[in-house]
Design an enzyme around this catalytic site. Structure first.
Site, PDB file in Angstrom:
ATOM      1  N   THR A 189       0.828  -1.204   0.000  1.00 41.98           N
ATOM      2  CA  THR A 189       0.000   0.000   0.000  1.00 41.98           C
ATOM      3  C   THR A 189       0.865   1.258   0.000  1.00 41.98           C
ATOM      4  OG1 THR A 189      -1.759  -1.160   1.193  1.00 41.98           O
ATOM      5  CG2 THR A 189      -1.822   1.243   1.229  1.00 41.98           C
ATOM      6  N   GLU A 234      -3.154  -7.830   6.280  1.00 44.59           N
ATOM      7  CA  GLU A 234      -2.620  -7.823   7.651  1.00 44.59           C
ATOM      8  C   GLU A 234      -2.904  -9.139   8.383  1.00 44.59           C
ATOM      9  OE1 GLU A 234      -2.873  -4.191   9.889  1.00 44.59           O
ATOM     10  OE2 GLU A 234      -3.139  -3.023   8.049  1.00 44.59           O
ATOM     11  N   THR A 281      -4.569 -13.042   6.960  1.00 44.64           N
ATOM     12  CA  THR A 281      -5.885 -13.539   6.578  1.00 44.64           C
ATOM     13  C   THR A 281      -6.664 -13.987   7.818  1.00 44.64           C
ATOM     14  OG1 THR A 281      -5.181 -15.837   6.317  1.00 44.64           O
ATOM     15  CG2 THR A 281      -4.949 -14.392   4.383  1.00 44.64           C
TER      16      THR A 281
END
Length: 378
Positions: A157, A362, A364
């Site tokens: 990100t 962050e 599963t």
């Protein structure tokens, strides 16, 4: 734990709610349709102090408490989860530095995010190693006063906009069960290459790209903590971050529920609002009940963080349950809207698309269950 919010917490929640209503909601669809990084929105959020929530005041951050942080994230995600993901990338990148870095590292890099208004990225996932951190293939080798870094990270990100990356890598000559090193890697170092931007199902306002490291020479002073402590630092960082994914999930779920509730009161079938039908009432009741349960789990996890007692288990409870709730609530919201829920003109299809990533990034939700099981069976 006191279930009453303080005046300061209520004020910051109101600030975030007003900002979402006036600045995010009117533009969220545009950012989503164009898959555009919301640069102007980021500037406005910074101007309002709605940024870098995890960073203490001594490094230029707002220094807010963890409950306030969660309240803001929930409100922002109610408006747009893509915008929230972009904002929270700085928080996520801050955690390893905060939990494992020395003062020099904290002052240098955290002030870049606050005083200088820059971005950072958390670089953990790799093409062949997501949940299996031990399978990381990104390597570092110490040569004199530098580390030589090689490898590729994916699904990062804010990668295209980041000034630096917080990276977990494995010592190429490391032995034993703790060969990991955490590093801060500056964007402008030779050998750092940003890959293509990913086109995603949801959270489209956030930038997601790969990052390649080709013989990048990183100064030893940029190491976070000691050699062999990188894995521990990153896992501790995630115990701070995962409750905030829960808070983001809450915002998505709440937004979908509120849209469905309003629609159910207005939409008429067989001569009366569909909210009069018990099948719809039960769906709405389950939505609001599970949202409240998720909120309690999230707030307990962040309360423990605030008390200096971070809990891996409670972080996983919060992240897992809230993410599952977001997906279920968004799915039912689309169902209540019927065919209109599948049309982009209505907001619930965006909540539906945005919710899914909450079960994935962050850690599963399957990994959260592994973490929980490990704790209860220890």
């Amino acid at each position: 734990m006191d279930f009453n919010f303080t005046d300061d917490q209520l004020a910051i929640k109101a600030l975030a709610k007003d900002f979402v209503k006036e600045e995010i909601v009117p533009h969220a669809r545009k950012y989503d349709e164009e898959e555009q990084f919301p640069e102007e929105m980021m500037k406005k959020l910074r101007e309002c102090g709605l940024f870098n929530f995890a960073i203490p005041e001594q490094y230029g951050g707002p220094g807010i408490d963890k409950i306030s942080h969660a309240l803001i994230v929930e409100e922002l995600a109610r408006g747009c989860a893509g915008v929230t993901t972009s904002v929270e990338a700085n928080s996520l990148s801050s955690y390893p530095i905060l939990v494992g870095g020395d003062e020099e590292l904290k002052f240098k890099y955290l002030n870049r995010l606050t005083t200088d208004g820059l971005y950072a990225s958390f670089a953990l996932t790799e093409p062949q190693a997501g949940s299996d951190v031990n399978g990381l293939s990104t390597t570092v080798k110490r040569v004199g006063q530098e580390y030589i870094l090689n490898g590729e990270k994916c699904f990062i990100t804010n990668a295209s906009h980041a000034n630096f990356f917080v990276v977990l890598a494995k010592q190429s000559d490391g032995v034993g069960s703790n060969p990991f090193i955490a590093l801060v890697v500056d964007r402008d170092l030779e050998g750092v290459v940003i890959g293509k931007k990913e086109k995603k199902m949801g959270i489209r306002a956030s930038d997601t790209s790969s990052v390649i490291f080709n013989d990048v020479r990183v100064p030893i002073r940029n190491r976070i903590g000691a050699e062999g402590k990188g894995f521990h630092i990153f896992m501790k960082a995630l115990s701070h971050a995962r409750p905030m994914v829960g808070a983001q999930s809450l915002g998505i779920a709440r937004g979908a529920y509120e849209e469905a509730l309003s629609y159910a009161k207005e939409r008429k079938q067989f001569g009366k609002p569909i909210a009069n039908f018990q099948s719809i009432q039960f769906m709405l009741a389950d939505m609001v009940m599970n949202i409240e349960a998720a909120r309690l789990l999230v707030h307990k996890a962040v309360y423990l963080l605030q008390e200096g007692r971070p809990s891996i288990t409670n972080a996983s409870f919060a992240k897992c349950f809230a993410a599952d709730t977001a997906v279920k609530v968004a799915t039912d919201a689309v169902q209540i809207f019927g065919g209109y829920g599948y049309i982009r003109e209505y907001g619930v299809e965006k909540y539906y698309r945005d919710a899914k990533i909450m079960q994935i990034y962050e850690g599963t939700n399957q990994i959260q269950r592994v973490v929980i099981a490990k704790e209860i069976l220890a």
